[in-house]
Scaffold this motif. Structure first.
Motif, PDB file in Angstrom:
ATOM      1  N   LYS A   1      39.831  47.947  45.416  1.00  0.00           N
ATOM      2  CA  LYS A   1      40.790  47.002  45.803  1.00  0.00           C
ATOM      3  C   LYS A   1      40.441  45.525  46.112  1.00  0.00           C
ATOM      4  O   LYS A   1      41.117  44.764  45.798  1.00  0.00           O
ATOM      5  CB  LYS A   1      41.019  47.371  47.246  1.00  0.00           C
ATOM      6  CG  LYS A   1      41.624  48.752  47.645  1.00  0.00           C
ATOM      7  CD  LYS A   1      41.902  49.144  48.795  1.00  0.00           C
ATOM      8  CE  LYS A   1      42.637  50.527  48.869  1.00  0.00           C
ATOM      9  NZ  LYS A   1      42.789  50.986  50.331  1.00  0.00           N
ATOM     10  N   GLU A   2      38.997  45.279  45.995  1.00  0.00           N
ATOM     11  CA  GLU A   2      38.572  44.088  46.022  1.00  0.00           C
ATOM     12  C   GLU A   2      39.033  43.319  44.694  1.00  0.00           C
ATOM     13  O   GLU A   2      39.287  42.176  44.479  1.00  0.00           O
ATOM     14  CB  GLU A   2      37.056  43.855  46.470  1.00  0.00           C
ATOM     15  CG  GLU A   2      36.665  42.443  46.556  1.00  0.00           C
ATOM     16  CD  GLU A   2      35.119  42.338  47.009  1.00  0.00           C
ATOM     17  OE1 GLU A   2      34.570  41.277  46.437  1.00  0.00           O
ATOM     18  OE2 GLU A   2      34.833  43.553  47.404  1.00  0.00           O
ATOM     19  N   ARG A   3      38.509  44.100  43.600  1.00  0.00           N
ATOM     20  CA  ARG A   3      38.757  43.375  42.198  1.00  0.00           C
ATOM     21  C   ARG A   3      40.448  43.216  42.102  1.00  0.00           C
ATOM     22  O   ARG A   3      40.657  42.277  41.426  1.00  0.00           O
ATOM     23  CB  ARG A   3      38.266  44.473  41.428  1.00  0.00           C
ATOM     24  CG  ARG A   3      38.311  44.125  39.856  1.00  0.00           C
ATOM     25  CD  ARG A   3      37.743  45.010  38.841  1.00  0.00           C
ATOM     26  NE  ARG A   3      37.763  44.601  37.533  1.00  0.00           N
ATOM     27  CZ  ARG A   3      38.340  45.735  36.563  1.00  0.00           C
ATOM     28  NH1 ARG A   3      38.091  46.923  36.778  1.00  0.00           N
ATOM     29  NH2 ARG A   3      38.694  45.105  35.369  1.00  0.00           N
ATOM     30  N   ALA A   4      40.942  44.107  42.256  1.00  0.00           N
ATOM     31  CA  ALA A   4      42.485  43.822  42.229  1.00  0.00           C
ATOM     32  C   ALA A   4      42.842  42.765  43.028  1.00  0.00           C
ATOM     33  O   ALA A   4      43.904  42.056  42.690  1.00  0.00           O
ATOM     34  CB  ALA A   4      43.433  45.302  42.536  1.00  0.00           C
ATOM     35  N   ALA A   5      42.486  42.776  44.310  1.00  0.00           N
ATOM     36  CA  ALA A   5      42.936  41.420  44.929  1.00  0.00           C
ATOM     37  C   ALA A   5      42.644  40.157  44.376  1.00  0.00           C
ATOM     38  O   ALA A   5      43.343  39.322  44.544  1.00  0.00           O
ATOM     39  CB  ALA A   5      42.509  41.542  46.569  1.00  0.00           C
ATOM     40  N   HIS A   6      41.376  40.099  43.901  1.00  0.00           N
ATOM     41  CA  HIS A   6      41.077  38.830  43.258  1.00  0.00           C
ATOM     42  C   HIS A   6      41.832  38.740  41.993  1.00  0.00           C
ATOM     43  O   HIS A   6      42.357  37.645  41.636  1.00  0.00           O
ATOM     44  CB  HIS A   6      39.622  38.979  42.906  1.00  0.00           C
ATOM     45  CG  HIS A   6      38.420  38.779  43.767  1.00  0.00           C
ATOM     46  ND1 HIS A   6      37.581  39.568  44.090  1.00  0.00           N
ATOM     47  CD2 HIS A   6      38.216  37.546  44.769  1.00  0.00           C
ATOM     48  CE1 HIS A   6      37.000  38.979  45.114  1.00  0.00           C
ATOM     49  NE2 HIS A   6      37.514  37.883  45.522  1.00  0.00           N
ATOM     50  N   GLY A   7      42.200  39.741  41.316  1.00  0.00           N
ATOM     51  CA  GLY A   7      43.185  39.480  40.090  1.00  0.00           C
ATOM     52  C   GLY A   7      44.665  39.077  40.448  1.00  0.00           C
ATOM     53  O   GLY A   7      45.064  38.208  39.923  1.00  0.00           O
ATOM     54  N   MET A   8      45.167  39.620  41.615  1.00  0.00           N
ATOM     55  CA  MET A   8      46.263  39.244  41.903  1.00  0.00           C
ATOM     56  C   MET A   8      46.418  37.965  42.483  1.00  0.00           C
ATOM     57  O   MET A   8      47.536  37.183  42.546  1.00  0.00           O
ATOM     58  CB  MET A   8      46.960  40.309  43.135  1.00  0.00           C
ATOM     59  CG  MET A   8      47.127  41.621  42.785  1.00  0.00           C
ATOM     60  SD  MET A   8      48.345  41.942  41.696  1.00  0.00           S
ATOM     61  CE  MET A   8      49.714  41.633  42.659  1.00  0.00           C
ATOM     62  N   ALA A   9      45.263  37.248  42.965  1.00  0.00           N
ATOM     63  CA  ALA A   9      45.148  36.152  43.515  1.00  0.00           C
ATOM     64  C   ALA A   9      45.036  34.791  42.110  1.00  0.00           C
ATOM     65  O   ALA A   9      45.318  33.681  42.545  1.00  0.00           O
ATOM     66  CB  ALA A   9      43.826  35.755  44.458  1.00  0.00           C
ATOM     67  N   ASP A  10      44.941  35.389  41.101  1.00  0.00           N
ATOM     68  CA  ASP A  10      44.877  34.405  40.246  1.00  0.00           C
ATOM     69  C   ASP A  10      45.937  34.051  39.410  1.00  0.00           C
ATOM     70  O   ASP A  10      47.038  34.994  39.080  1.00  0.00           O
ATOM     71  CB  ASP A  10      44.228  35.421  38.748  1.00  0.00           C
ATOM     72  CG  ASP A  10      43.879  34.360  37.426  1.00  0.00           C
ATOM     73  OD1 ASP A  10      44.766  33.339  37.290  1.00  0.00           O
ATOM     74  OD2 ASP A  10      42.823  34.809  36.830  1.00  0.00           O
ATOM     75  N   PRO A  11      46.451  32.720  39.616  1.00  0.00           N
ATOM     76  CA  PRO A  11      47.867  32.243  39.034  1.00  0.00           C
ATOM     77  C   PRO A  11      48.392  32.617  37.866  1.00  0.00           C
ATOM     78  O   PRO A  11      49.466  33.048  37.598  1.00  0.00           O
ATOM     79  CB  PRO A  11      47.793  30.516  38.926  1.00  0.00           C
ATOM     80  CG  PRO A  11      46.504  30.381  39.870  1.00  0.00           C
ATOM     81  CD  PRO A  11      45.593  31.574  39.698  1.00  0.00           C
TER      82      PRO A  11
END
Length: 87
Positions: free
Chosen positions: A26-36
């Motif tokens: 989930k942390e990796r996915a959250a960082h990805g989703m935060a990327d513009p």
């Protein structure tokens, strides 16, 4: 959750990521989703259609998408960011 096999194709995407053990990262996915850039890719209606087609089991859609260099790059970025996974 059960570990029973399903009759679904193995290349269906999911919007998340997994570790080598199959657990969602989930942390990796959250960082990805935060990327513009990732957000922009996910807003692309063509990308969304490809994801829907693949989720519905249309492997031909995946082959067509990966044959298109622009679409392939977008899908690969989603996978690398941990937002999209194949199984």
């Amino acid at each position: 959750p059960t570990n029973q096999p399903t009759n679904q194709p193995t290349n269906q995407p999911q919007v998340n990521s997994s570790t080598g053990s199959g657990e969602v990262d989930k942390e990796r996915a959250a960082h990805g989703m935060a990327d513009p850039e990732i957000q922009a890719i996910l807003r692309d209606p063509v990308v969304n259609q490809v994801i829907q087609d693949l989720s519905g089991g249309d492997q031909a859609a995946g082959q067509r998408a990966m044959a298109d260099p622009v679409m392939s790059a977008k899908i690969q970025k989603l996978i690398a960011a941990g937002v999209l996974q194949t199984r």
